[in-house]
Design a protein around this motif. Structure first.
Motif, PDB file in Angstrom:
ATOM      1  N   PRO A   1       0.822  -1.213   0.000  1.00  0.00           N
ATOM      2  CA  PRO A   1       0.000   0.000   0.000  1.00  0.00           C
ATOM      3  C   PRO A   1       0.854   1.261   0.000  1.00  0.00           C
ATOM      4  CG  PRO A   1       0.034  -1.008   2.178  1.00  0.00           C
ATOM      5  CD  PRO A   1       0.764  -1.940   1.242  1.00  0.00           C
ATOM      6  N   ARG A   2       0.310   2.329  -0.510  1.00  0.00           N
ATOM      7  CA  ARG A   2       1.012   3.611  -0.548  1.00  0.00           C
ATOM      8  C   ARG A   2       0.728   4.384   0.736  1.00  0.00           C
ATOM      9  NH1 ARG A   2       0.951   8.594  -1.020  1.00  0.00           N
ATOM     10  NH2 ARG A   2       2.139   9.890  -2.410  1.00  0.00           N
ATOM     11  N   HIS A   3       1.786   4.959   1.316  1.00  0.00           N
ATOM     12  CA  HIS A   3       1.651   5.735   2.549  1.00  0.00           C
ATOM     13  C   HIS A   3       1.911   7.208   2.258  1.00  0.00           C
ATOM     14  CE1 HIS A   3       1.499   1.916   4.602  1.00  0.00           C
ATOM     15  NE2 HIS A   3       2.631   1.575   4.015  1.00  0.00           N
ATOM     16  N   LYS A   4       1.373   8.086   3.079  1.00  0.00           N
ATOM     17  CA  LYS A   4       1.517   9.526   2.877  1.00  0.00           C
ATOM     18  C   LYS A   4       2.976   9.943   2.814  1.00  0.00           C
ATOM     19  CE  LYS A   4      -2.845  10.851   5.029  1.00  0.00           C
ATOM     20  NZ  LYS A   4      -3.463  11.546   6.147  1.00  0.00           N
ATOM     21  N   CYS A   5       3.274  10.861   1.922  1.00  0.00           N
ATOM     22  CA  CYS A   5       4.616  11.426   1.714  1.00  0.00           C
ATOM     23  C   CYS A   5       5.650  10.383   1.302  1.00  0.00           C
ATOM     24  CB  CYS A   5       5.089  12.191   2.945  1.00  0.00           C
ATOM     25  SG  CYS A   5       4.161  13.707   3.251  1.00  0.00           S
ATOM     26  N   GLY A   6       5.194   9.208   0.871  1.00  0.00           N
ATOM     27  CA  GLY A   6       6.121   8.164   0.450  1.00  0.00           C
ATOM     28  C   GLY A   6       6.847   7.496   1.601  1.00  0.00           C
ATOM     29  N   ASN A   7       6.326   7.614   2.810  1.00  0.00           N
ATOM     30  CA  ASN A   7       6.944   6.972   3.971  1.00  0.00           C
ATOM     31  C   ASN A   7       6.799   5.458   3.878  1.00  0.00           C
ATOM     32  OD1 ASN A   7       7.821   9.323   5.279  1.00  0.00           O
ATOM     33  ND2 ASN A   7       5.788   9.681   6.123  1.00  0.00           N
ATOM     34  N   GLN A   8       7.611   4.735   4.649  1.00  0.00           N
ATOM     35  CA  GLN A   8       7.605   3.281   4.596  1.00  0.00           C
ATOM     36  C   GLN A   8       6.422   2.666   5.323  1.00  0.00           C
ATOM     37  OE1 GLN A   8      11.424   1.899   5.905  1.00  0.00           O
ATOM     38  NE2 GLN A   8      12.446   2.608   4.077  1.00  0.00           N
ATOM     39  N   LYS A   9       5.832   3.396   6.259  1.00  0.00           N
ATOM     40  CA  LYS A   9       4.648   2.891   6.947  1.00  0.00           C
ATOM     41  C   LYS A   9       3.744   4.050   7.336  1.00  0.00           C
ATOM     42  CE  LYS A   9       6.837   2.655  11.490  1.00  0.00           C
ATOM     43  NZ  LYS A   9       7.101   1.823  12.642  1.00  0.00           N
ATOM     44  N   SER A  10       2.517   3.752   7.650  1.00  0.00           N
ATOM     45  CA  SER A  10       1.551   4.778   8.024  1.00  0.00           C
ATOM     46  C   SER A  10       1.806   5.268   9.442  1.00  0.00           C
ATOM     47  CB  SER A  10       0.135   4.229   7.932  1.00  0.00           C
ATOM     48  OG  SER A  10      -0.191   3.950   6.596  1.00  0.00           O
ATOM     49  N   CYS A  11       1.414   6.506   9.688  1.00  0.00           N
ATOM     50  CA  CYS A  11       1.518   7.074  11.029  1.00  0.00           C
ATOM     51  C   CYS A  11       0.329   6.611  11.867  1.00  0.00           C
ATOM     52  CB  CYS A  11       1.526   8.599  10.959  1.00  0.00           C
ATOM     53  SG  CYS A  11       2.987   9.258  10.163  1.00  0.00           S
ATOM     54  N   PRO A  12       0.489   6.574  13.186  1.00  0.00           N
ATOM     55  CA  PRO A  12      -0.640   6.225  14.044  1.00  0.00           C
ATOM     56  C   PRO A  12      -1.765   7.257  13.900  1.00  0.00           C
ATOM     57  CG  PRO A  12       1.421   6.251  15.278  1.00  0.00           C
ATOM     58  CD  PRO A  12       1.708   6.820  13.932  1.00  0.00           C
ATOM     59  N   GLN A  13      -2.949   6.854  14.290  1.00  0.00           N
ATOM     60  CA  GLN A  13      -4.083   7.771  14.239  1.00  0.00           C
ATOM     61  C   GLN A  13      -3.811   8.993  15.120  1.00  0.00           C
ATOM     62  OE1 GLN A  13      -7.739   5.766  15.192  1.00  0.00           O
ATOM     63  NE2 GLN A  13      -8.825   6.932  13.632  1.00  0.00           N
ATOM     64  N   ASN A  14      -4.315  10.140  14.719  1.00  0.00           N
ATOM     65  CA  ASN A  14      -4.112  11.412  15.412  1.00  0.00           C
ATOM     66  C   ASN A  14      -2.668  11.913  15.350  1.00  0.00           C
ATOM     67  OD1 ASN A  14      -6.852  11.586  16.167  1.00  0.00           O
ATOM     68  ND2 ASN A  14      -6.456  10.246  17.904  1.00  0.00           N
ATOM     69  N   HIS A  15      -1.903  11.472  14.352  1.00  0.00           N
ATOM     70  CA  HIS A  15      -0.540  11.943  14.107  1.00  0.00           C
ATOM     71  C   HIS A  15      -0.455  12.408  12.660  1.00  0.00           C
ATOM     72  CE1 HIS A  15       0.218   9.677  17.772  1.00  0.00           C
ATOM     73  NE2 HIS A  15       1.415  10.255  17.841  1.00  0.00           N
ATOM     74  N   PHE A  16       0.429  13.355  12.404  1.00  0.00           N
ATOM     75  CA  PHE A  16       0.641  13.856  11.056  1.00  0.00           C
ATOM     76  C   PHE A  16       1.794  13.118  10.396  1.00  0.00           C
ATOM     77  CE2 PHE A  16      -1.074  17.822  13.073  1.00  0.00           C
ATOM     78  CZ  PHE A  16      -2.258  17.870  12.346  1.00  0.00           C
ATOM     79  N   ALA A  17       1.667  12.860   9.099  1.00  0.00           N
ATOM     80  CA  ALA A  17       2.748  12.256   8.320  1.00  0.00           C
ATOM     81  C   ALA A  17       3.581  13.382   7.711  1.00  0.00           C
ATOM     82  CB  ALA A  17       2.180  11.381   7.218  1.00  0.00           C
ATOM     83  N   PHE A  18       4.907  13.234   7.748  1.00  0.00           N
ATOM     84  CA  PHE A  18       5.777  14.218   7.110  1.00  0.00           C
ATOM     85  C   PHE A  18       7.054  13.555   6.655  1.00  0.00           C
ATOM     86  CE2 PHE A  18       7.250  14.198  11.446  1.00  0.00           C
ATOM     87  CZ  PHE A  18       8.621  14.359  11.350  1.00  0.00           C
ATOM     88  N   LYS A  19       7.725  14.203   5.714  1.00  0.00           N
ATOM     89  CA  LYS A  19       9.023  13.732   5.234  1.00  0.00           C
ATOM     90  C   LYS A  19       9.829  14.949   4.827  1.00  0.00           C
ATOM     91  CE  LYS A  19      10.998  10.175   2.284  1.00  0.00           C
ATOM     92  NZ  LYS A  19      10.633   9.125   1.317  1.00  0.00           N
ATOM     93  N   ILE A  20      11.052  15.031   5.332  1.00  0.00           N
ATOM     94  CA  ILE A  20      11.948  16.142   5.026  1.00  0.00           C
ATOM     95  C   ILE A  20      13.183  15.577   4.339  1.00  0.00           C
ATOM     96  CG2 ILE A  20      13.349  18.003   5.993  1.00  0.00           C
ATOM     97  CD1 ILE A  20      11.352  18.047   8.352  1.00  0.00           C
TER      98      ILE A  20
END
Length: 74
Positions: A1-20
């Motif tokens: 599955p595809r995760h936000k910002c191309g991360n390797q795994k999804s963030c827990p609920q109530n957390h923001f996904a980011f990649k720098i």
């Protein structure tokens, strides 16, 4: 599955996904992705030499401001 910002795994609920990504000299520019939205990149033409910063509201996730600070020239 595809995760936000191309991360390797999804963030827990109530957390923001980011990649720098810091970039590599003047070959590859830096980028900041937040919740699958690219906030800063060379394609958006809103990055600069030095420190690139995106200010985001920690509660709502709303982008407040982006800027860069040239640490070389002062």
């Amino acid at each position: 599955p595809r995760h936000k910002c191309g991360n390797q795994k999804s963030c827990p609920q109530n957390h923001f996904a980011f990649k720098i990504i810091s970039g590599a000299a003047n070959v590859v520019g830096p980028s900041i992705c937040f919740e699958d939205l690219v906030l800063m990149s060379s394609i958006k033409n809103n990055i600069g030499r030095g420190l690139n910063i995106a200010l985001v509201n920690g509660t709502t996730g709303q982008l407040l401001k982006t800027d860069s600070f040239d640490m070389y020239s002062g």
